[in-house]
Motif scaffolding. Structure first.
Motif, mmCIF file in Angstrom:
data_model
loop_
_atom_site.group_PDB
_atom_site.id
_atom_site.type_symbol
_atom_site.label_atom_id
_atom_site.label_comp_id
_atom_site.label_asym_id
_atom_site.label_seq_id
_atom_site.Cartn_x
_atom_site.Cartn_y
_atom_site.Cartn_z
ATOM 1 N N UNK A 195 1.042 -1.110 0.056
ATOM 2 C CA UNK A 195 -0.038 0.056 -0.058
ATOM 3 C C UNK A 195 0.816 1.349 0.066
ATOM 4 N N UNK A 196 1.901 1.214 0.633
ATOM 5 C CA UNK A 196 2.879 2.343 0.679
ATOM 6 C C UNK A 196 3.370 2.581 -0.323
ATOM 7 N N UNK A 197 3.993 1.499 -0.913
ATOM 8 C CA UNK A 197 4.547 1.445 -2.542
ATOM 9 C C UNK A 197 3.889 2.226 -3.320
ATOM 10 N N UNK A 198 2.498 1.616 -3.404
ATOM 11 C CA UNK A 198 1.756 2.157 -4.418
ATOM 12 C C UNK A 198 1.377 3.492 -4.390
ATOM 13 N N UNK A 199 1.095 3.989 -3.114
ATOM 14 C CA UNK A 199 0.873 5.266 -2.685
ATOM 15 C C UNK A 199 2.025 6.137 -3.216
ATOM 16 N N UNK A 200 3.244 5.888 -2.877
ATOM 17 C CA UNK A 200 4.623 6.516 -3.086
ATOM 18 C C UNK A 200 4.642 6.565 -4.669
ATOM 19 N N UNK A 201 4.423 5.647 -5.449
ATOM 20 C CA UNK A 201 4.553 5.472 -6.838
ATOM 21 C C UNK A 201 3.590 6.552 -7.676
ATOM 22 N N UNK A 202 2.377 6.427 -6.956
ATOM 23 C CA UNK A 202 1.512 7.143 -7.589
ATOM 24 C C UNK A 202 1.662 8.646 -7.394
#
Length: 113
Positions: free
Chosen positions: A98-105
């Motif tokens: 979740x954190x990875x996808x948020x940061x990438x987004x």
């Protein structure tokens, strides 16, 4: 169009989806056709620890970007570290993912906080 079929074609002698099963039976292994129904789970744990690992770690090491979004870089790294080290079981991939996808987004949309 399948919804318009009479129900006698949708369940035959307790077999659900007989038209579909009969259509794919020649192309599939017997254990697949006759096996129990099961869900599909993406191998995110493995992807994060293997194929995506360099990208995940680079994202979690970008302390300036993480802080600019109002997140604590140490806490973000702390969510990833147990998974990276193999200490965390495969069921603990959801928070780092979740954190990875948020940061990438946020990176893709140039959001800086």
């Amino acid at each position: 169009q399948l919804l318009a079929l009479p129900s006698r074609y949708k369940v035959v002698r307790g077999r659900k989806k007989p038209l579909l099963v009969d259509a794919v039976t020649p192309a599939l292994p017997r254990e697949v056709v006759e096996g129990e129904k099961q869900g599909f789970v993406l191998p995110l744990y493995r992807w994060m620890r293997e194929e995506l690992r360099p990208r995940v770690e680079a994202t979690f090491k970008d302390a300036d970007r993480i802080a600019a979004l109002g997140l604590d870089p140490k806490a973000v790294w702390g969510a990833w570290a147990p998974l990276a080290s193999g200490v965390a079981a495969d069921r603990y991939w959801t928070r780092p993912w979740g954190l990875f996808t948020l940061l990438e987004w946020a990176r893709a949309h140039r959001i800086t906080g």
